[in-house]
Scaffold this motif. Structure first.
Motif, PDB file in Angstrom:
ATOM      1  N   LEU A  16       0.819  -1.212   0.000  1.00  0.00           N
ATOM      2  CA  LEU A  16       0.000   0.000   0.000  1.00  0.00           C
ATOM      3  C   LEU A  16       0.852   1.260   0.000  1.00  0.00           C
ATOM      4  O   LEU A  16       0.461   2.283  -0.551  1.00  0.00           O
ATOM      5  CB  LEU A  16      -0.882   0.037   1.259  1.00  0.00           C
ATOM      6  N   ALA A  17       1.976   1.187   0.685  1.00  0.00           N
ATOM      7  CA  ALA A  17       2.878   2.326   0.826  1.00  0.00           C
ATOM      8  C   ALA A  17       4.290   1.785   0.955  1.00  0.00           C
ATOM      9  O   ALA A  17       4.483   0.599   1.227  1.00  0.00           O
ATOM     10  CB  ALA A  17       2.511   3.142   2.061  1.00  0.00           C
ATOM     11  N   ASP A  18       5.266   2.667   0.759  1.00  0.00           N
ATOM     12  CA  ASP A  18       6.649   2.217   0.931  1.00  0.00           C
ATOM     13  C   ASP A  18       7.007   2.212   2.420  1.00  0.00           C
ATOM     14  O   ASP A  18       6.145   2.458   3.275  1.00  0.00           O
ATOM     15  CB  ASP A  18       7.617   3.055   0.094  1.00  0.00           C
ATOM     16  N   ASP A  19       8.255   1.938   2.736  1.00  0.00           N
ATOM     17  CA  ASP A  19       8.678   1.840   4.132  1.00  0.00           C
ATOM     18  C   ASP A  19       8.551   3.151   4.899  1.00  0.00           C
ATOM     19  O   ASP A  19       8.478   3.147   6.127  1.00  0.00           O
ATOM     20  CB  ASP A  19      10.129   1.348   4.224  1.00  0.00           C
ATOM     21  N   ALA A  20       8.512   4.269   4.189  1.00  0.00           N
ATOM     22  CA  ALA A  20       8.357   5.578   4.822  1.00  0.00           C
ATOM     23  C   ALA A  20       6.895   6.032   4.804  1.00  0.00           C
ATOM     24  O   ALA A  20       6.609   7.208   5.015  1.00  0.00           O
ATOM     25  CB  ALA A  20       9.245   6.601   4.127  1.00  0.00           C
ATOM     26  N   ASP A  21       5.977   5.107   4.519  1.00  0.00           N
ATOM     27  CA  ASP A  21       4.536   5.383   4.443  1.00  0.00           C
ATOM     28  C   ASP A  21       4.184   6.360   3.324  1.00  0.00           C
ATOM     29  O   ASP A  21       3.157   7.029   3.385  1.00  0.00           O
ATOM     30  CB  ASP A  21       3.987   5.898   5.785  1.00  0.00           C
ATOM     31  N   SER A  22       5.011   6.416   2.305  1.00  0.00           N
ATOM     32  CA  SER A  22       4.786   7.318   1.186  1.00  0.00           C
ATOM     33  C   SER A  22       4.013   6.615   0.063  1.00  0.00           C
ATOM     34  O   SER A  22       4.170   5.419  -0.171  1.00  0.00           O
ATOM     35  CB  SER A  22       6.122   7.811   0.633  1.00  0.00           C
ATOM     36  N   LEU A  23       3.212   7.411  -0.642  1.00  0.00           N
ATOM     37  CA  LEU A  23       2.495   6.941  -1.827  1.00  0.00           C
ATOM     38  C   LEU A  23       3.087   7.530  -3.106  1.00  0.00           C
ATOM     39  O   LEU A  23       2.439   7.516  -4.150  1.00  0.00           O
ATOM     40  CB  LEU A  23       1.004   7.314  -1.736  1.00  0.00           C
ATOM     41  N   ASP A  24       4.318   8.034  -3.024  1.00  0.00           N
ATOM     42  CA  ASP A  24       4.942   8.616  -4.212  1.00  0.00           C
ATOM     43  C   ASP A  24       4.959   7.644  -5.383  1.00  0.00           C
ATOM     44  O   ASP A  24       4.809   8.043  -6.526  1.00  0.00           O
ATOM     45  CB  ASP A  24       6.363   9.095  -3.906  1.00  0.00           C
ATOM     46  N   TRP A  25       5.138   6.355  -5.099  1.00  0.00           N
ATOM     47  CA  TRP A  25       5.126   5.330  -6.157  1.00  0.00           C
ATOM     48  C   TRP A  25       3.816   5.366  -6.939  1.00  0.00           C
ATOM     49  O   TRP A  25       3.814   5.185  -8.150  1.00  0.00           O
ATOM     50  CB  TRP A  25       5.347   3.935  -5.560  1.00  0.00           C
ATOM     51  N   LEU A  26       2.712   5.626  -6.242  1.00  0.00           N
ATOM     52  CA  LEU A  26       1.392   5.654  -6.872  1.00  0.00           C
ATOM     53  C   LEU A  26       1.236   6.878  -7.764  1.00  0.00           C
ATOM     54  O   LEU A  26       0.713   6.792  -8.879  1.00  0.00           O
ATOM     55  CB  LEU A  26       0.306   5.655  -5.790  1.00  0.00           C
ATOM     56  N   PHE A  27       1.729   8.018  -7.288  1.00  0.00           N
ATOM     57  CA  PHE A  27       1.545   9.257  -8.029  1.00  0.00           C
ATOM     58  C   PHE A  27       2.405   9.332  -9.286  1.00  0.00           C
ATOM     59  O   PHE A  27       2.168  10.168 -10.144  1.00  0.00           O
ATOM     60  CB  PHE A  27       1.811  10.459  -7.115  1.00  0.00           C
ATOM     61  N   ARG A  28       3.417   8.458  -9.391  1.00  0.00           N
ATOM     62  CA  ARG A  28       4.248   8.426 -10.604  1.00  0.00           C
ATOM     63  C   ARG A  28       3.596   7.607 -11.726  1.00  0.00           C
ATOM     64  O   ARG A  28       4.027   7.679 -12.867  1.00  0.00           O
ATOM     65  CB  ARG A  28       5.628   7.885 -10.272  1.00  0.00           C
TER      66      ARG A  28
END
Length: 192
Positions: A16-28
């Motif tokens: 759902l999110a990376d190890d830092a709880d980021s969704l940057d992967w999704l927004f790319r």
């Protein structure tokens, strides 16, 4: 009783999110910024939602990502007046003007209150995966709506860190929205 639905996006390998709880992967991913709102079925889904439920990490991410401390009106623009239950063991900041109810403890202790707030409409489990797993464990998860993005991560926050056997899951539909594959499963009660 309302239906309880986990509607989310995940990486191809189930995060759902990376190890830092980021969704940057999704927004790319093209269309990822609007993975839910850009989904043609989302407006109908959201129109049927009576209450939202999320964990503290999800709530904190939304508050930080949308700068809700400085712009609380954004909450109203997207979520309106929907009551939102946030499961947390910590004290968290409130979004001014939003109907946010912080609760602690097992899902089963709060289910009646959540169901009453939803009325005859659906409960949207916004995230995270462990909280959704707690709803599944308690027999209060009715449907998974998962949009799978063409991204993999080394590690991160898992989609649903639980064992839910195939006898509880029934594939209802599969479709495509841009680069996303969307799967909808109904979820049976434990021991079904």
């Amino acid at each position: 009783m309302p239906r309880t639905i986990f509607y989310t996006a995940t990486t191809l390998n189930g995060f759902l999110a990376d190890d830092a709880d980021s969704l940057d992967w999704l927004f790319r991913v093209p269309g990822g910024e609007t993975a839910e709102t850009g989904d043609a079925g989302f407006p109908d889904f959201f129109a049927g939602v009576g209450v939202m439920v999320e964990g503290s990490t999800t709530y904190e991410w939304v508050v930080a990502h949308e700068h809700l401390a400085e712009h609380p009106e954004k909450w109203q623009q997207f979520y309106g007046a929907l009551p939102t239950f946030v499961f947390s063991t910590r004290d968290l900041p409130r979004v001014p003007g939003a109907d946010i109810r912080f609760i602690r403890g097992p899902v089963s202790e709060h289910w009646e209150q959540i169901a009453a707030a939803a009325g005859d409409r659906d409960v949207w489990l916004v995230g995270g995966g462990d909280l959704v797993g707690q709803f599944a464990d308690a027999g209060h998860l009715d449907q998974l709506r998962v949009s799978i993005a063409p991204v993999t991560l080394h590690s991160g926050r898992p989609l649903l860190p639980r064992v839910i056997e195939s006898d509880r899951l029934r594939l209802e539909s599969v479709d495509r929205t841009g680069q996303f594959a969307r799967l909808v499963y109904s979820v049976g009660p434990p021991g079904s």
